[in-house]
Motif scaffolding. Structure first.
Motif, PDB file in Angstrom:
ATOM      1  N   MET A 194       0.842  -1.187   0.000  1.00  0.00           N
ATOM      2  CA  MET A 194       0.000   0.000   0.000  1.00  0.00           C
ATOM      3  C   MET A 194       0.885   1.246   0.000  1.00  0.00           C
ATOM      4  N   SER A 195       0.331   2.314  -0.521  1.00  0.00           N
ATOM      5  CA  SER A 195       1.026   3.600  -0.593  1.00  0.00           C
ATOM      6  C   SER A 195       0.181   4.667   0.075  1.00  0.00           C
ATOM      7  N   LYS A 196       0.814   5.768   0.475  1.00  0.00           N
ATOM      8  CA  LYS A 196       0.103   6.820   1.182  1.00  0.00           C
ATOM      9  C   LYS A 196      -0.248   7.991   0.273  1.00  0.00           C
ATOM     10  N   ILE A 197      -1.473   8.498   0.451  1.00  0.00           N
ATOM     11  CA  ILE A 197      -1.897   9.766  -0.116  1.00  0.00           C
ATOM     12  C   ILE A 197      -2.518  10.550   1.035  1.00  0.00           C
ATOM     13  N   LEU A 198      -2.927  11.760   0.756  1.00  0.00           N
ATOM     14  CA  LEU A 198      -3.583  12.577   1.764  1.00  0.00           C
ATOM     15  C   LEU A 198      -4.996  12.891   1.307  1.00  0.00           C
ATOM     16  N   LEU A 199      -5.935  12.794   2.234  1.00  0.00           N
ATOM     17  CA  LEU A 199      -7.316  13.194   1.988  1.00  0.00           C
ATOM     18  C   LEU A 199      -7.559  14.493   2.741  1.00  0.00           C
ATOM     19  N   ILE A 200      -8.137  15.463   2.068  1.00  0.00           N
ATOM     20  CA  ILE A 200      -8.450  16.750   2.683  1.00  0.00           C
ATOM     21  C   ILE A 200      -9.919  17.034   2.450  1.00  0.00           C
ATOM     22  N   ARG A 201     -10.616  17.374   3.539  1.00  0.00           N
ATOM     23  CA  ARG A 201     -12.060  17.601   3.456  1.00  0.00           C
ATOM     24  C   ARG A 201     -12.387  19.003   3.940  1.00  0.00           C
ATOM     25  N   THR A 202     -13.364  19.605   3.248  1.00  0.00           N
ATOM     26  CA  THR A 202     -13.954  20.862   3.681  1.00  0.00           C
ATOM     27  C   THR A 202     -15.423  20.849   3.280  1.00  0.00           C
ATOM     28  N   THR A 203     -16.191  21.770   3.824  1.00  0.00           N
ATOM     29  CA  THR A 203     -17.576  21.919   3.400  1.00  0.00           C
ATOM     30  C   THR A 203     -17.777  23.335   2.894  1.00  0.00           C
ATOM     31  N   VAL A 204     -18.690  23.462   1.931  1.00  0.00           N
ATOM     32  CA  VAL A 204     -19.046  24.766   1.364  1.00  0.00           C
ATOM     33  C   VAL A 204     -20.561  24.883   1.337  1.00  0.00           C
ATOM     34  N   ALA A 205     -21.043  26.067   0.993  1.00  0.00           N
ATOM     35  CA  ALA A 205     -22.468  26.372   1.113  1.00  0.00           C
ATOM     36  C   ALA A 205     -23.363  25.561   0.179  1.00  0.00           C
TER      37      ALA A 205
ATOM     38  N   LEU B 238       0.177  23.486   0.532  1.00  0.00           N
ATOM     39  CA  LEU B 238      -0.287  24.364  -0.549  1.00  0.00           C
ATOM     40  C   LEU B 238      -1.796  24.242  -0.760  1.00  0.00           C
ATOM     41  N   LEU B 239      -2.283  23.003  -0.727  1.00  0.00           N
ATOM     42  CA  LEU B 239      -3.712  22.779  -0.938  1.00  0.00           C
ATOM     43  C   LEU B 239      -4.529  23.408   0.185  1.00  0.00           C
ATOM     44  N   LYS B 240      -4.129  23.216   1.423  1.00  0.00           N
ATOM     45  CA  LYS B 240      -4.869  23.800   2.544  1.00  0.00           C
ATOM     46  C   LYS B 240      -4.882  25.321   2.458  1.00  0.00           C
ATOM     47  N   ALA B 241      -3.753  25.914   2.119  1.00  0.00           N
ATOM     48  CA  ALA B 241      -3.677  27.375   1.986  1.00  0.00           C
ATOM     49  C   ALA B 241      -4.566  27.874   0.847  1.00  0.00           C
ATOM     50  N   ARG B 242      -4.594  27.133  -0.238  1.00  0.00           N
ATOM     51  CA  ARG B 242      -5.405  27.547  -1.395  1.00  0.00           C
ATOM     52  C   ARG B 242      -6.888  27.420  -1.084  1.00  0.00           C
ATOM     53  N   ILE B 243      -7.289  26.346  -0.406  1.00  0.00           N
ATOM     54  CA  ILE B 243      -8.692  26.207   0.005  1.00  0.00           C
ATOM     55  C   ILE B 243      -9.075  27.396   0.876  1.00  0.00           C
ATOM     56  N   ALA B 244      -8.242  27.718   1.858  1.00  0.00           N
ATOM     57  CA  ALA B 244      -8.543  28.838   2.760  1.00  0.00           C
ATOM     58  C   ALA B 244      -8.665  30.152   1.992  1.00  0.00           C
ATOM     59  N   ALA B 245      -7.796  30.361   1.007  1.00  0.00           N
ATOM     60  CA  ALA B 245      -7.816  31.601   0.232  1.00  0.00           C
ATOM     61  C   ALA B 245      -9.063  31.727  -0.648  1.00  0.00           C
ATOM     62  N   LEU B 246      -9.524  30.604  -1.197  1.00  0.00           N
ATOM     63  CA  LEU B 246     -10.663  30.627  -2.123  1.00  0.00           C
ATOM     64  C   LEU B 246     -12.009  30.445  -1.422  1.00  0.00           C
TER      65      LEU B 246
ATOM     66  N   GLU C 112     -16.063  32.525   6.625  1.00  0.00           N
ATOM     67  CA  GLU C 112     -15.168  33.283   7.500  1.00  0.00           C
ATOM     68  C   GLU C 112     -14.176  32.348   8.191  1.00  0.00           C
ATOM     69  N   LEU C 113     -14.647  31.159   8.573  1.00  0.00           N
ATOM     70  CA  LEU C 113     -13.813  30.168   9.247  1.00  0.00           C
ATOM     71  C   LEU C 113     -14.005  28.811   8.582  1.00  0.00           C
ATOM     72  N   PRO C 114     -13.330  28.584   7.448  1.00  0.00           N
ATOM     73  CA  PRO C 114     -13.484  27.273   6.804  1.00  0.00           C
ATOM     74  C   PRO C 114     -12.812  26.177   7.623  1.00  0.00           C
ATOM     75  N   VAL C 115     -13.499  25.055   7.753  1.00  0.00           N
ATOM     76  CA  VAL C 115     -12.919  23.899   8.420  1.00  0.00           C
ATOM     77  C   VAL C 115     -12.223  23.058   7.346  1.00  0.00           C
ATOM     78  N   ILE C 116     -10.943  22.835   7.535  1.00  0.00           N
ATOM     79  CA  ILE C 116     -10.141  22.064   6.591  1.00  0.00           C
ATOM     80  C   ILE C 116      -9.507  20.928   7.393  1.00  0.00           C
ATOM     81  N   GLU C 117      -9.913  19.699   7.089  1.00  0.00           N
ATOM     82  CA  GLU C 117      -9.432  18.519   7.816  1.00  0.00           C
ATOM     83  C   GLU C 117      -8.578  17.685   6.879  1.00  0.00           C
ATOM     84  N   ALA C 118      -7.550  17.056   7.424  1.00  0.00           N
ATOM     85  CA  ALA C 118      -6.661  16.243   6.591  1.00  0.00           C
ATOM     86  C   ALA C 118      -6.231  14.987   7.331  1.00  0.00           C
ATOM     87  N   TRP C 119      -6.089  13.907   6.571  1.00  0.00           N
ATOM     88  CA  TRP C 119      -5.572  12.660   7.139  1.00  0.00           C
ATOM     89  C   TRP C 119      -4.973  11.812   6.023  1.00  0.00           C
ATOM     90  N   GLU C 120      -4.010  10.984   6.423  1.00  0.00           N
ATOM     91  CA  GLU C 120      -3.368  10.077   5.480  1.00  0.00           C
ATOM     92  C   GLU C 120      -4.266   8.880   5.215  1.00  0.00           C
TER      93      GLU C 120
END
Length: 105
Positions: A1-12, A67-75, A79-87
């Motif tokens: 098995m190999s590792k990737i990262l999953l990143i989750r957020t919610t939008v309106a 980079l991805l987390k920063a870009r999600i936050a910027a776009l 006001e307070l986006p929840v950005i969660e990440a896990w391998e």
């Protein structure tokens, strides 16, 4: 098995999810984004709120995470986006695709 990262957020809504996901994938910060309808109950500014939202799950590499987390936050429109990440452990073929799609291969 190999590792990737999953990143989750919610939008309106789904339209916001599509715009955010498309931008992120076009910028090669994630290989893909998957949407799901979500109903959230949360405390905000002293009140309990309930809203329908759209969840976005991004598949990316460990190197692209910051980079991805920063870009999600910027776009993000919140006001307070929840950005969660896990391998996540995935088949090496899937990891190769994710790394190739993000330009890390």
């Amino acid at each position: 098995m190999s590792k990737i990262l999953l990143i989750r957020t919610t939008v309106a809504d789904a339209a916001s999810a599509d715009r955010l996901a498309r931008q992120i994938v076009e910028e090669r910060l994630a290989a893909c984004a998957t949407f799901a309808a979500a109903r959230s109950v949360y405390r905000w500014l002293g009140k309990v709120e309930t809203n329908d939202e759209t969840e976005i799950l991004f598949k990316t590499t460990l190197d692209r995470a910051a980079l991805l987390k920063a870009r999600i936050a910027a776009l993000h429109s919140y006001e307070l986006p929840v950005i969660e990440a896990w391998e996540a452990q995935v088949d090496p073929v899937v990891a190769d695709w994710v790394y190739g799609a993000t330009g890390d291969l």
